[in-house]
Scaffold this motif. Structure first.
Motif, PDB file in Angstrom:
ATOM      1  N   ASN A   5      -6.250   6.732   3.984  1.00 21.84           N
ATOM      2  CA  ASN A   5      -7.424   6.633   3.110  1.00 21.84           C
ATOM      3  C   ASN A   5      -7.887   8.012   2.658  1.00 21.84           C
ATOM      4  N   LEU A   6      -7.848   8.982   3.572  1.00 23.14           N
ATOM      5  CA  LEU A   6      -8.219  10.349   3.213  1.00 23.14           C
ATOM      6  C   LEU A   6      -7.284  10.897   2.137  1.00 23.14           C
ATOM      7  N   LEU A   7      -6.000  10.700   2.344  1.00 18.90           N
ATOM      8  CA  LEU A   7      -5.018  11.170   1.374  1.00 18.90           C
ATOM      9  C   LEU A   7      -5.263  10.538   0.004  1.00 18.90           C
ATOM     10  N   TYR A   8      -5.535   9.258  -0.007  1.00 21.47           N
ATOM     11  CA  TYR A   8      -5.752   8.545  -1.267  1.00 21.47           C
ATOM     12  C   TYR A   8      -6.956   9.099  -2.020  1.00 21.47           C
ATOM     13  N   GLU A   9      -7.996   9.475  -1.287  1.00 21.79           N
ATOM     14  CA  GLU A   9      -9.187  10.038  -1.931  1.00 21.79           C
ATOM     15  C   GLU A   9      -8.861  11.367  -2.608  1.00 21.79           C
ATOM     16  N   TRP A  10      -8.062  12.221  -1.931  1.00 23.98           N
ATOM     17  CA  TRP A  10      -7.699  13.505  -2.545  1.00 23.98           C
ATOM     18  C   TRP A  10      -6.727  13.310  -3.703  1.00 23.98           C
ATOM     19  N   TYR A  11      -5.881  12.313  -3.616  1.00 24.57           N
ATOM     20  CA  TYR A  11      -4.983  11.976  -4.727  1.00 24.57           C
ATOM     21  C   TYR A  11      -5.792  11.665  -5.987  1.00 24.57           C
ATOM     22  N   ILE A  38       7.450   4.761   0.181  1.00 25.62           N
ATOM     23  CA  ILE A  38       7.995   4.470   1.511  1.00 25.62           C
ATOM     24  C   ILE A  38       7.240   3.310   2.145  1.00 25.62           C
ATOM     25  N   ALA A  39       5.915   3.357   2.051  1.00 25.62           N
ATOM     26  CA  ALA A  39       5.070   2.334   2.676  1.00 25.62           C
ATOM     27  C   ALA A  39       5.305   0.949   2.092  1.00 25.62           C
ATOM     28  N   SER A  40       5.730   0.883   0.840  1.00 23.48           N
ATOM     29  CA  SER A  40       5.948  -0.419   0.203  1.00 23.48           C
ATOM     30  C   SER A  40       7.086  -1.194   0.850  1.00 23.48           C
ATOM     31  N   LYS A  57       9.659  15.644   5.009  1.00 28.22           N
ATOM     32  CA  LYS A  57       9.991  14.221   5.066  1.00 28.22           C
ATOM     33  C   LYS A  57       9.362  13.549   6.285  1.00 28.22           C
ATOM     34  N   SER A  58       9.352  14.252   7.403  1.00 32.11           N
ATOM     35  CA  SER A  58       8.745  13.703   8.615  1.00 32.11           C
ATOM     36  C   SER A  58       7.258  13.417   8.416  1.00 32.11           C
ATOM     37  N   VAL A  59       6.545  14.341   7.766  1.00 35.49           N
ATOM     38  CA  VAL A  59       5.117  14.126   7.495  1.00 35.49           C
ATOM     39  C   VAL A  59       4.932  12.946   6.544  1.00 35.49           C
ATOM     40  N   LEU A  60       5.786  12.829   5.536  1.00 35.97           N
ATOM     41  CA  LEU A  60       5.701  11.709   4.602  1.00 35.97           C
ATOM     42  C   LEU A  60       5.918  10.379   5.329  1.00 35.97           C
ATOM     43  N   HIS A  61       6.896  10.345   6.215  1.00 37.19           N
ATOM     44  CA  HIS A  61       7.146   9.136   6.992  1.00 37.19           C
ATOM     45  C   HIS A  61       5.936   8.762   7.848  1.00 37.19           C
ATOM     46  N   TYR A  62       5.382   9.757   8.498  1.00 37.60           N
ATOM     47  CA  TYR A  62       4.229   9.554   9.391  1.00 37.60           C
ATOM     48  C   TYR A  62       3.058   8.960   8.616  1.00 37.60           C
ATOM     49  N   LEU A  63       2.742   9.550   7.484  1.00 45.11           N
ATOM     50  CA  LEU A  63       1.613   9.074   6.687  1.00 45.11           C
ATOM     51  C   LEU A  63       1.911   7.734   6.027  1.00 45.11           C
ATOM     52  N   ALA A  64       3.175   7.481   5.707  1.00 50.62           N
ATOM     53  CA  ALA A  64       3.543   6.197   5.111  1.00 50.62           C
ATOM     54  C   ALA A  64       3.282   5.045   6.079  1.00 50.62           C
ATOM     55  N   ALA A  65       3.485   5.292   7.367  1.00 53.98           N
ATOM     56  CA  ALA A  65       3.222   4.248   8.349  1.00 53.98           C
ATOM     57  C   ALA A  65       1.734   3.894   8.373  1.00 53.98           C
ATOM     58  N   ILE A 125       1.450   1.215  -3.992  1.00 52.64           N
ATOM     59  CA  ILE A 125       0.464   0.306  -3.397  1.00 52.64           C
ATOM     60  C   ILE A 125      -0.696   1.133  -2.864  1.00 52.64           C
ATOM     61  N   LYS A 126      -1.856   0.531  -2.770  1.00 51.75           N
ATOM     62  CA  LYS A 126      -3.004   1.221  -2.184  1.00 51.75           C
ATOM     63  C   LYS A 126      -2.891   1.207  -0.665  1.00 51.75           C
ATOM     64  N   PRO A 127      -3.516   2.164   0.003  1.00 50.28           N
ATOM     65  CA  PRO A 127      -3.417   2.206   1.467  1.00 50.28           C
ATOM     66  C   PRO A 127      -4.123   1.027   2.116  1.00 50.28           C
ATOM     67  N   TYR A 128      -3.588   0.627   3.245  1.00 47.59           N
ATOM     68  CA  TYR A 128      -4.167  -0.461   4.026  1.00 47.59           C
ATOM     69  C   TYR A 128      -5.500  -0.019   4.632  1.00 47.59           C
ATOM     70  N   ASP A 129      -6.475  -0.915   4.646  1.00 45.47           N
ATOM     71  CA  ASP A 129      -7.770  -0.638   5.278  1.00 45.47           C
ATOM     72  C   ASP A 129      -7.774  -1.226   6.685  1.00 45.47           C
ATOM     73  N   TYR A 130      -7.603  -0.361   7.672  1.00 48.19           N
ATOM     74  CA  TYR A 130      -7.641  -0.804   9.063  1.00 48.19           C
ATOM     75  C   TYR A 130      -9.040  -1.285   9.435  1.00 48.19           C
ATOM     76  N   MET A 131      -9.113  -2.297  10.288  1.00 55.15           N
ATOM     77  CA  MET A 131     -10.381  -2.670  10.891  1.00 55.15           C
ATOM     78  C   MET A 131     -10.768  -1.610  11.914  1.00 55.15           C
TER      79      MET A 131
END
Length: 284
Positions: A5-11, A38-40, A57-65, A125-131
């Motif tokens: 969500n933080l990343l999406y806001e800066w995007y 990746i997340a899709s 790539k490792s950071v991208l994978h981490y954030l994609a999860a 896709i937009k990021p998932y909103d965790y509860m």
């Protein structure tokens, strides 16, 4: 907010600002689009093991999860075969992010699992909103009893920890370098502080003291959070670190020789940070 969500806001706010530096450079827009792609390919709620050395790539994978709403099991890339086998059997991942080095070393164990390959689906896709209490990050620790066990972290509270750290350090326009594995609590928190600020992060695969000094100077970095061993190695190198405004040490005892040596060599104070692993909190 989760890291995604933080990343999406800066995007949305400053897409052209530099986010990741290293073997390639990515701004917030480019990084976000790659992460979303990746997340899709990941379903919400999947358990994803992240078992890679530091890289872009490792950071991208981490954030994609996080972006997909997965549960991320963060595993040190130097984890022994015995411990890796236990973690995988215990967590039962849906898939694993492994790089060439970790896979080659542990292929006899990893071959029994679904390893991430560059998937074909490519959607934004937009990021998932965790509860609030939904698990997003899992570490494995051997506690005082000696048995390795899961430690579960809410994705949003991991983000809250980064917000607390960012507020405590009172530093803005952050530019920093990742000198420890992303799989460590410290590495995760350095990434989180950068995301809180909308700053930039140089991703160093493996620590090298001379290279670290060169990178800090090249990008006029103002923040360094690392372990005492790194500070001791930096003291032995020639150079200056004039741009640094805040230096934090954590994860191991910080001895007076390190504090005094760093002050004498570079004219910078080191702030000791406590309780990273135990509470994901900061004290001075």
């Amino acid at each position: 907010m989760s890291f995604a969500n933080l990343l999406y806001e800066w995007y949305k706010k400053k897409p052209s600002a530099t986010f990741l530096l290293g073997d390639t450079n990515l701004n917030y827009e480019d990084a976000t689009r790659e992460i979303s792609s990746i997340a899709s390919n990941i379903s919400q709620g999947e358990t994803i093991v992240h078992f890679e050395f530091n890289s872009i790539k490792s950071v991208l994978h981490y954030l994609a999860a996080f972006w997909a709403g997965a549960k991320i099991v963060s595993v040190d890339p130097l984890t022994s075969a015995e411990d890796l086998k236990f973690i995988l059997e215990d967590s039962q991942p849906d898939r694993i992010f492994a790089d060439d080095e970790t896979y080659s070393r542990e292929k006899n164990i990893l071959k029994e699992y679904r390893i991430w390959k560059d998937e074909t689906k490519n959607e934004f896709i937009k990021p998932y909103d965790y509860m609030e209490n939904e698990v997003g990050l899992i570490y494995y620790y051997a506690g005082i009893a000696g048995r390795t066990m899961q430690v579960l972290h809410s994705a949003n509270r991991v983000g809250l920890n980064s917000a607390s750290l960012y507020s405590a350090i009172n530093l803005h326009n952050i530019s920093t370098i990742l000198t420890v594995p992303l799989a460590h609590v410290l590495g995760n928190s350095v990434l989180g502080i950068v995301l809180e600020d909308g700053g930039s992060l140089y991703v160093m695969k493996k620590f090298d003291a001379k290279q670290t000094i060169d990178i800090i100077n090249k990008y006029s970095m103002n923040f360094l959070a690392t372990v005492p061993m790194v500070y001791d190695a930096l003291i032995k190198e020639n150079g200056k670190l004039d741009s640094l405004e805040l230096c934090i040490s954590t994860a191991a005892p910080l001895f007076p020789s390190t504090i005094n040596g760093f002050k004498e060599k570079f004219g910078k104070d080191i702030v000791q940070q406590y309780g990273f692993t135990e509470g994901l909190v900061i004290t001075f």
